[in-house]
Design a protein around this motif. Sequence first.
Motif, PDB file in Angstrom:
ATOM      1  N   GLY A  95       0.783  -1.224   0.000  1.00  0.00           N
ATOM      2  CA  GLY A  95       0.000   0.000   0.000  1.00  0.00           C
ATOM      3  C   GLY A  95       0.819   1.280   0.000  1.00  0.00           C
ATOM      4  O   GLY A  95       0.316   2.343   0.345  1.00  0.00           O
ATOM      5  N   TYR A  96       2.077   1.206  -0.397  1.00  0.00           N
ATOM      6  CA  TYR A  96       2.952   2.389  -0.469  1.00  0.00           C
ATOM      7  C   TYR A  96       3.267   2.721  -1.920  1.00  0.00           C
ATOM      8  O   TYR A  96       4.419   2.791  -2.319  1.00  0.00           O
ATOM      9  N   ASN A  97       2.258   2.965  -2.700  1.00  0.00           N
ATOM     10  CA  ASN A  97       2.444   3.169  -4.136  1.00  0.00           C
ATOM     11  C   ASN A  97       3.358   4.330  -4.480  1.00  0.00           C
ATOM     12  O   ASN A  97       4.029   4.313  -5.501  1.00  0.00           O
ATOM     13  N   GLU A  98       3.389   5.372  -3.637  1.00  0.00           N
ATOM     14  CA  GLU A  98       4.176   6.557  -3.961  1.00  0.00           C
ATOM     15  C   GLU A  98       5.597   6.517  -3.404  1.00  0.00           C
ATOM     16  O   GLU A  98       6.394   7.402  -3.693  1.00  0.00           O
ATOM     17  N   LEU A  99       5.936   5.519  -2.621  1.00  0.00           N
ATOM     18  CA  LEU A  99       7.254   5.446  -2.004  1.00  0.00           C
ATOM     19  C   LEU A  99       8.323   5.160  -3.056  1.00  0.00           C
ATOM     20  O   LEU A  99       8.133   4.333  -3.940  1.00  0.00           O
ATOM     21  N   THR A 100       9.453   5.874  -2.968  1.00  0.00           N
ATOM     22  CA  THR A 100      10.558   5.670  -3.896  1.00  0.00           C
ATOM     23  C   THR A 100      11.798   5.206  -3.121  1.00  0.00           C
ATOM     24  O   THR A 100      11.871   5.347  -1.897  1.00  0.00           O
ATOM     25  N   GLY A 136      19.853  19.640   7.143  1.00  0.00           N
ATOM     26  CA  GLY A 136      18.646  20.447   7.284  1.00  0.00           C
ATOM     27  C   GLY A 136      17.753  20.299   6.078  1.00  0.00           C
ATOM     28  O   GLY A 136      16.534  20.238   6.175  1.00  0.00           O
ATOM     29  N   LEU A 137      18.363  20.210   4.900  1.00  0.00           N
ATOM     30  CA  LEU A 137      17.606  20.019   3.667  1.00  0.00           C
ATOM     31  C   LEU A 137      16.821  18.723   3.727  1.00  0.00           C
ATOM     32  O   LEU A 137      15.645  18.671   3.414  1.00  0.00           O
ATOM     33  N   ASN A 138      17.466  17.653   4.182  1.00  0.00           N
ATOM     34  CA  ASN A 138      16.765  16.379   4.304  1.00  0.00           C
ATOM     35  C   ASN A 138      15.758  16.410   5.437  1.00  0.00           C
ATOM     36  O   ASN A 138      14.714  15.787   5.363  1.00  0.00           O
ATOM     37  N   GLY A 139      16.064  17.129   6.506  1.00  0.00           N
ATOM     38  CA  GLY A 139      15.166  17.203   7.653  1.00  0.00           C
ATOM     39  C   GLY A 139      13.796  17.745   7.285  1.00  0.00           C
ATOM     40  O   GLY A 139      12.778  17.275   7.782  1.00  0.00           O
ATOM     41  N   HIS A 140      13.739  18.752   6.407  1.00  0.00           N
ATOM     42  CA  HIS A 140      12.439  19.323   6.050  1.00  0.00           C
ATOM     43  C   HIS A 140      11.593  18.363   5.234  1.00  0.00           C
ATOM     44  O   HIS A 140      10.387  18.517   5.118  1.00  0.00           O
ATOM     45  N   LEU A 141      12.200  17.351   4.676  1.00  0.00           N
ATOM     46  CA  LEU A 141      11.456  16.375   3.885  1.00  0.00           C
ATOM     47  C   LEU A 141      10.734  15.348   4.750  1.00  0.00           C
ATOM     48  O   LEU A 141       9.966  14.549   4.249  1.00  0.00           O
ATOM     49  N   MET A 142      10.974  15.394   6.056  1.00  0.00           N
ATOM     50  CA  MET A 142      10.373  14.430   6.978  1.00  0.00           C
ATOM     51  C   MET A 142       8.851  14.454   6.899  1.00  0.00           C
ATOM     52  O   MET A 142       8.215  13.410   6.958  1.00  0.00           O
ATOM     53  N   ASN A 143       8.251  15.612   6.767  1.00  0.00           N
ATOM     54  CA  ASN A 143       6.788  15.689   6.710  1.00  0.00           C
ATOM     55  C   ASN A 143       6.234  14.913   5.520  1.00  0.00           C
ATOM     56  O   ASN A 143       5.242  14.200   5.646  1.00  0.00           O
ATOM     57  N   ASP A 144       6.880  15.052   4.363  1.00  0.00           N
ATOM     58  CA  ASP A 144       6.440  14.301   3.192  1.00  0.00           C
ATOM     59  C   ASP A 144       6.629  12.805   3.408  1.00  0.00           C
ATOM     60  O   ASP A 144       5.790  12.003   3.031  1.00  0.00           O
ATOM     61  N   MET A 145       7.767  12.439   4.011  1.00  0.00           N
ATOM     62  CA  MET A 145       8.026  11.031   4.281  1.00  0.00           C
ATOM     63  C   MET A 145       7.001  10.463   5.255  1.00  0.00           C
ATOM     64  O   MET A 145       6.555   9.337   5.097  1.00  0.00           O
ATOM     65  N   ALA A 146       6.649  11.230   6.265  1.00  0.00           N
ATOM     66  CA  ALA A 146       5.691  10.748   7.265  1.00  0.00           C
ATOM     67  C   ALA A 146       4.380  10.358   6.594  1.00  0.00           C
ATOM     68  O   ALA A 146       3.779   9.345   6.935  1.00  0.00           O
ATOM     69  N   LYS A 147       3.954  11.128   5.636  1.00  0.00           N
ATOM     70  CA  LYS A 147       2.712  10.830   4.931  1.00  0.00           C
ATOM     71  C   LYS A 147       2.814   9.518   4.159  1.00  0.00           C
ATOM     72  O   LYS A 147       1.859   8.773   4.053  1.00  0.00           O
ATOM     73  N   LYS A 148       3.984   9.254   3.597  1.00  0.00           N
ATOM     74  CA  LYS A 148       4.169   8.059   2.767  1.00  0.00           C
ATOM     75  C   LYS A 148       4.492   6.810   3.573  1.00  0.00           C
ATOM     76  O   LYS A 148       4.080   5.721   3.221  1.00  0.00           O
ATOM     77  N   VAL A 149       5.253   6.968   4.648  1.00  0.00           N
ATOM     78  CA  VAL A 149       5.838   5.808   5.300  1.00  0.00           C
ATOM     79  C   VAL A 149       5.203   5.439   6.629  1.00  0.00           C
ATOM     80  O   VAL A 149       4.949   4.277   6.897  1.00  0.00           O
TER      81      VAL A 149
END
Length: 168
Positions: A95-100, A136-149
Motif C-alpha cells: 500500500g505504499y504506491n508513492e514510495l521511492t 537540514g535540507l533532508n530534515g524538512h522532507l520528513m513531513n512528506d516522508m511521514a505521509k508516505k511511510v
Amino acid sequence: MSLEDRMVIIQDNYVRANKELILKPYTKNTQKRTIHLFEDLVPILRKYELDKKKNQLQFGKYYNHNNFYFTWDDGRPFDPDYIYKSFKKSCKRLGYNELTLHDLRHFYVSVMLGRGDIPLKITQDSLGHSSAEMMGLNGHLMNDMAKKVFKGKTMGLLENHFCNPLII
C-alpha cells in the motif's frame, strides 16, 4: 562489509547507460561511503553470509566472485532495474504506491537524526554530504516522508523485503 565493526563501505555500483550495465567506481561524488549498521541488522546479515558461502560451495567454479554483497545465488550482481521493479512491487503490495528508493534515504536521515544519540557527522558521512547544512535540507522532507511511510507497516516492509532481496 564488516559485520564486526557494523559498517558497510560502498565503493562500486552498477548503473544503466544506453541499455548497458556499467560498473562505476565509488559513489556519485566519487568517494567511498561508509554506512554504519544498527546492531539488530547484524544477525540477519550473518545468516545471509552463511547462505552465500553455501551457494559458493554449491556453484563451485561457476560461482561469480566479485565485490558485491547482495547477489543472485550464483554470485551475479543484481541488475539495478530488477532492484527498482522489485522495490515498487513490494511497495504496491503493502500500500505504499508513492514510495521511492530515494524516500528511503530521507527515512534513514530522519531515523538517524530522530534518535538524538548519533553524532550529526556520522549521518552526514553516511550520506556522502560535504556539509552539515545538507542535513537540514533532508530534515524538512520528513513531513512528506511521514505521509508516505509512517502508516504502521514500514518495519514490515524493511524487515520482510529488504533484508532478503530474493523474497521480492
